[in-house]
Design an enzyme around this catalytic site. Structure first.
Site, PDB file in Angstrom:
ATOM      1  N   HIS A 230       0.837  -1.328   0.164  1.00  0.00           N
ATOM      2  CA  HIS A 230       0.059  -0.048   0.229  1.00  0.00           C
ATOM      3  C   HIS A 230       0.930   1.346  -0.208  1.00  0.00           C
ATOM      4  O   HIS A 230       0.414   2.358  -0.558  1.00  0.00           O
ATOM      5  CB  HIS A 230      -0.977   0.071   1.367  1.00  0.00           C
ATOM      6  CG  HIS A 230      -1.929   1.100   1.017  1.00  0.00           C
ATOM      7  ND1 HIS A 230      -3.106   1.135   0.756  1.00  0.00           N
ATOM      8  CD2 HIS A 230      -1.798   2.327   1.812  1.00  0.00           C
ATOM      9  CE1 HIS A 230      -3.540   2.195   0.811  1.00  0.00           C
ATOM     10  NE2 HIS A 230      -2.916   3.105   1.427  1.00  0.00           N
TER      11      HIS A 230
ATOM     12  N   HIS B 262     -10.073   3.030  -0.268  1.00  0.00           N
ATOM     13  CA  HIS B 262     -10.271   2.486   1.109  1.00  0.00           C
ATOM     14  C   HIS B 262     -11.173   1.056   1.194  1.00  0.00           C
ATOM     15  O   HIS B 262     -12.373   0.847   1.682  1.00  0.00           O
ATOM     16  CB  HIS B 262     -10.864   3.565   2.032  1.00  0.00           C
ATOM     17  CG  HIS B 262     -10.128   3.412   3.152  1.00  0.00           C
ATOM     18  ND1 HIS B 262     -10.262   3.898   4.511  1.00  0.00           N
ATOM     19  CD2 HIS B 262      -8.501   3.808   3.533  1.00  0.00           C
ATOM     20  CE1 HIS B 262      -9.654   3.975   5.306  1.00  0.00           C
ATOM     21  NE2 HIS B 262      -8.411   3.943   4.734  1.00  0.00           N
TER      22      HIS B 262
END
Lengths: 743, 222
Positions: free
Chosen positions: A55, A104
């Protein structure tokens, strides 16, 4: 647990460390040891584990993403490019606009409300960090089948979270997408985009320059939420069985963020910071290492000064916590008093936690003991880079052979049935159930929002300068051909901007894919990036930044490749925008662009369970000619209305146009089934006064865009050939779906 | 004519309210919640938002802000005071008007273009409208359901203090479709929908909200 200091790490080189549980691979752990010349302390290990996560480090995507730099468009419009918190674009009149989209996804599956809410919160802080006032948000969302039980758990929570957080921040929500597909079951996509505006001189960067300057942490206190969010949660595939990952989800408080925004903007207005960084993924590990690498590299931080919600947190946890609503600023000592005074005015907790040094190491102490001593670039930027194996998946050639021939309507009864079905199918149905939970009016500058083709906000009340933003993805096409799919999504987003009369300026993206450890997924990703980079180069649009979300898969089932492309455009006078629908009868309707009979990847094929076929080939030269035409027509106020054609083809565009103001239309179409349902890219429906039809035809000829008259406006029905669909019946079909599904 | 617009921490529509005042021809003055000073304004607007994050109850903390003390005294003395949305909630918490705003019946935040009928056009904030004029302005809230006891409802109805009522389907479960009410004197009005978001058709559903702001300017001239 006893404090693991640098001295202890040196003295005990063989202590076993839980690197695997933190998400690090053995060779990554080995290279940390090589960088440091010793084993890392447990705090250093914590920092590397989050910062080297997929990420944060983009380790699987970096080798592909560099194309955005190599194929970069030469432009003066780009003021800040890829690498900072968000790209910044010059929109004229001294204004700069920053925009970015982020995912998200994983947190929103685990805990829909908080996952979605903090997704909004995170992207808003990225925009604020650039020195800009956030002015609007958008949310492209994707879910499993609309009637799946888990969708009923996830969708209401996510929508409520997006609204709950964004509404409380006072940010108008001006658009997005809601798409259903079975591959998103268990892997919903929550992408959040934010736009911010500032003057050129107000741009802020994440750098810690000037020895002796102070490191200030301000905003919420640090708690135990979101620990390992970027590593163990965002960077791994969900297993069908396994421990609940809820503690890795952050919990947000939008009120604290709203106050933080106003406080920060007041601080920026008085020019009180040298550099600034928000605390998002990887928390303090990210903020300190990125700020330090942005300067000479030297920084000293006293971790025990960090204000805590939970005094029992260990230093490792403090470094990894992703507690929301926190910012880190670099402030000159002469300005610190005023800085703290403004924080006090807004009741924002602010604490000096360290200072910039002229060294090259980031040194972190806890109660006087040295627990981190690292070159910050090795944490923030020099993470592992993987050239992962990629291979064209076998399905690509298989599905290309499938014949896509869903039943097409011919009789009046079939046309009516088709139109009502298209109007009601969840992917095309009215989304008011979702968007009515979002405040679209706050700030008083919203010109367009859902269901318009793009969102548009005014940025200057005197000159009426405005910006438009659209986000688009067509995962069905990306599944068939990821290279073309990315280009087509780019073209669609740009067309959506231009349809309203705004000139496309810059691109952001959120690339949602399955596991990069699957060569087939990696190939989809590589092809998508190549397509987007080539497309942006051809269209002359710079990529200002973006986000990669991998591991969107459950077991071996990956989501459809879903590159969400955001395009930002500028319009000199928002009062002149072209609306998406007409209020008057007696206008003539024209279709710009040619229609072919390929239904591959169309919504109509999907409704009939057909996934295969061959995706259209993007013709970006034609798209650019169409954009030129649209902008030119907007300048001369030629169009009474213009509406883009995309998923659902002409059918849904006509439905949306007649329902918008309750003015019907009579339309005559040859090959009516294909004409209504084909999704051939590069088409727009426009309405003009009969007296201006010749002007339109001349303009279309000039830009080499096919144009055909398809009907006239008026009446209280949508009439297509012999089929008469009363607007009331059409409205019921279009608006009932979400109410029935979600209450 | 100076009209104060109060900003609490978490207030959102303060700049919108100030813009509406300017559009109507007034001068908007920023008032800060922590400053017990009305800066010589002639009227005050408590704008929408989530003051103090709606912690405890909407408006429950804001009513104790320092600015409220002189404001309550001035309003009791007859100064025009308009509470919009969260401002309405603050007025109710401060007991300047009766009743309470509770969670929407359907439990969702709702943002929609809402038709309302101006039933009392003699207040300081509605004198620009004709009686029973129907207008469309945005409604956007999560806790907009007006509730009060039967006796209070009877009193409000009997005294003509229902300033505005929702037209059509009840959007949130408010008793008797109440969208806005006034105090006895008519200088204090609490309104759930947002007239400040309907001051031109460019950014709102129309300009029919502007009347609230021209009304107060007229009231002050008188």
């Amino acid at each position: 647990m006893a404090l693991d200091t640098v001295a202890i790490a040196k003295a005990n080189p063989d202590t076993e460390q839980p690197f695997a549980a933190l998400g690090l691979k053995p060779d990554e752990y080995a290279s940390i040891k090589e960088i440091l010349g010793r084993r890392p302390t447990s705090s250093e290990l914590a920092m590397y584990s989050v910062m080297w996560s997929e990420h944060c480090s983009y380790k699987s995507s970096k080798v592909h993403l560099k194309q955005f730099g190599e194929k970069a468009v030469k432009t003066d419009a780009l003021l800040v490019g890829i690498g900072e918190n968000a790209g910044v674009v010059d929109v004229g009149q001294g204004y700069a606009v920053t925009f970015k989209i982020e995912s998200h996804n994983h947190p929103s599956f685990i805990e829909p409300y908080q996952g979605a809410a903090t997704g909004v919160g995170g992207i808003v802080r990225d925009i604020l960090t650039m020195g800009a006032r956030p002015i609007a948000v958008m949310d492209p969302l994707r879910f499993g089948p609309a009637d799946a039980p888990d969708t009923r758990r996830v969708l209401p929570g996510i929508v409520s979270g997006v609204g709950g957080y964004g509404n409380c921040l006072g940010l108008p929500n001006i658009g997005g997408e809601v798409v259903f597909d079975e591959t998103y079951l268990g892997n919903p996509l929550v992408n959040a985009l934010c736009v911010g505006v500032m003057k050129h001189s107000d741009i802020k960067l994440a750098k810690a320059a000037g020895a002796g300057n102070l490191v200030v942490l301000y905003g919420a206190k640090t708690g135990g939420d979101g620990i390992g969010g970027v590593s163990v949660l965002a960077s791994e595939t969900f297993e069908s069985k396994g421990p609940a990952k809820r503690p890795a989800v952050q919990v947000g408080d939008p009120f604290v963020e709203k106050v933080l925004i106003e406080c920060s903007l007041e601080i920026f207005a008085e020019d009180l910071v040298v550099g600034i960084q928000d605390l998002g993924g990887a928390g303090l590990s990210c903020a300190t290492s990125e700020l330090a690498s942005g300067g000479s590299g030297g920084m000293k931080v006293q971790l025990d000064k960090v204000p805590l919600r939970d005094p029992s947190l260990s230093p490792e946890e403090i470094l990894m916590s992703e507690s929301q609503e926190r910012m880190c600023a670099i402030v000159e000592p002469s300005k610190i008093d005023r800085f703290l005074e403004i924080c006090k005015k807004w009741d924002v907790t602010s604490t000096v936690i360290g200072e910039v040094t002229d060294g090259t190491h980031l040194e972190i102490t806890f109660n006087g003991e040295l627990i981190v001593d690292v070159p910050p670039r090795t944490v923030a930027h020099d993470g592992p880079v993987y050239n992962r194996p990629l291979a064209k998946p076998a399905y690509i050639d298989q599905v290309a052979k499938e014949v896509i021939n869903p039943p097409l309507p011919t009789t009046a009864a079939e046309i009516k049935e088709t139109i009502l079905k298209v109007a009601a199918t969840p992917n095309l149905a009215d989304k008011s159930w979702v968007t009515d939970q979002y405040d679209r009016y706050v700030q008083g500058n919203t010109i367009q929002s859902q269901p318009d083709d793009s969102g548009m906000v005014r940025i200057d009340e005197k000159t009426n300068l405005g910006v438009a933003v659209s986000t688009d993805a067509n995962a069905n096409w990306s599944y068939l051909n990821p290279y073309e799919g990315a280009k087509l999504a780019l073209a669609e987003a740009a067309r959506n901007i231009a349809t309203a009369g705004a000139k496309p300026l810059a691109v952001t993206n959120c690339l949602n894919f399955g596991s990069p450890e699957d060569p087939g997924v990696m190939w989809q990703f590589a092809e998508s990036v190549r397509g987007l980079a080539d497309g942006c180069l051809e269209m002359g649009l710079p990529v200002t930044g973006g986000n990669v979300s991998f591991y969107n898969q459950t077991g071996t089932t990956a989501i459809l490749p879903t590159p969400v492309i955001g395009v930002l455009g500028v319009i000199e006078d928002v009062r002149t925008r072209t609306p998406m629908s007409f209020k008057d009868a007696g206008l003539e309707l024209f279709l710009l662009g040619a229609t072919d009979d390929n239904l591959s990847g169309s919504e109509w094929a999907y409704i009939h369970g057909m996934r295969g076929g061959i995706a259209p080939t993007a013709d970006l030269q034609r798209e650019m000619r169409l954009i030129e035409l649209l902008l030119s027509a907007n300048k001369s106020a030629l169009f009474a209305a213009a509406h883009d054609l995309s998923q659902g083809g002409l059918a849904i565009s006509l439905i949306e146009m007649v329902l918008r103001h309750g003015v019907g239309a009579q339309v005559t179409l040859d090959k009516v089934g294909v004409a209504l349902l084909s999704e051939t890219p590069g088409r727009v429906v426009v309405a003009v006064k009969p007296s201006q039809a010749a002007e339109l035809e001349a303009l279309a000829t000039k830009h080499s865009i096919p144009v055909a008259k398809i009907g006239t406006t008026g009446g209280d029905a949508l009439v297509i050939n012999d089929a008469n669909i009363p607007l009331a019946e059409l409205r019921t079909a279009h608006t009932e779906t979400f109410k029935k599904l979600f209450g | 004519m100076k009209i104060g617009v109060v900003t609490f921490p978490g207030t959102l529509d303060d700049r919108d309210a100030a813009r509406a005042v300017r559009y109507a021809g007034g001068e908007a003055i920023e008032l800060w919640h922590d400053d017990a000073d009305l800066k010589g304004v002639d009227a005050v607007i408590l704008p929408g938002g989530f003051s103090y994050g709606d912690y405890l109850r909407c408006g429950a903390i804001s009513r104790f802000s320092p600015v409220m003390e002189p404001l309550i005294a001035a309003a009791k003395g007859g100064m025009p005071l308009l509470g919009i949305c969260n401002g309405f909630q603050v007025l109710a918490e401060a007991h300047l008007i009766p009743g309470a705003l509770t969670r929407n019946q359907h439990l969702h935040f709702l943002c929609t273009d809402q038709a309302i009928r101006i039933e009392n056009n003699s207040t300081a904030w509605t004198n620009s409208y004709s009686k029973d004029e129907e207008i469309v302005i945005p409604l956007k809230n999560g806790e907009g359901s007006y509730q009060c006891d039967d006796e209070t409802l009877k009193m409000l109805e009997g005294e003509g203090r229902i300033v505005a009522r929702y037209v059509g389907e009840n959007p949130n479960g408010s008793r008797n479709l109440i969208a806005g009410i006034s105090n006895e004197r008519g200088n204090i009005v609490g309104l759930m929908p947002h007239p400040e978001h309907a001051i031109d058709s460019l950014t709102g559903p129309g300009d029919q909200g502007l009347g609230f702001f021209t009304s107060v300017l007229k009231a002050m001239v008188k």
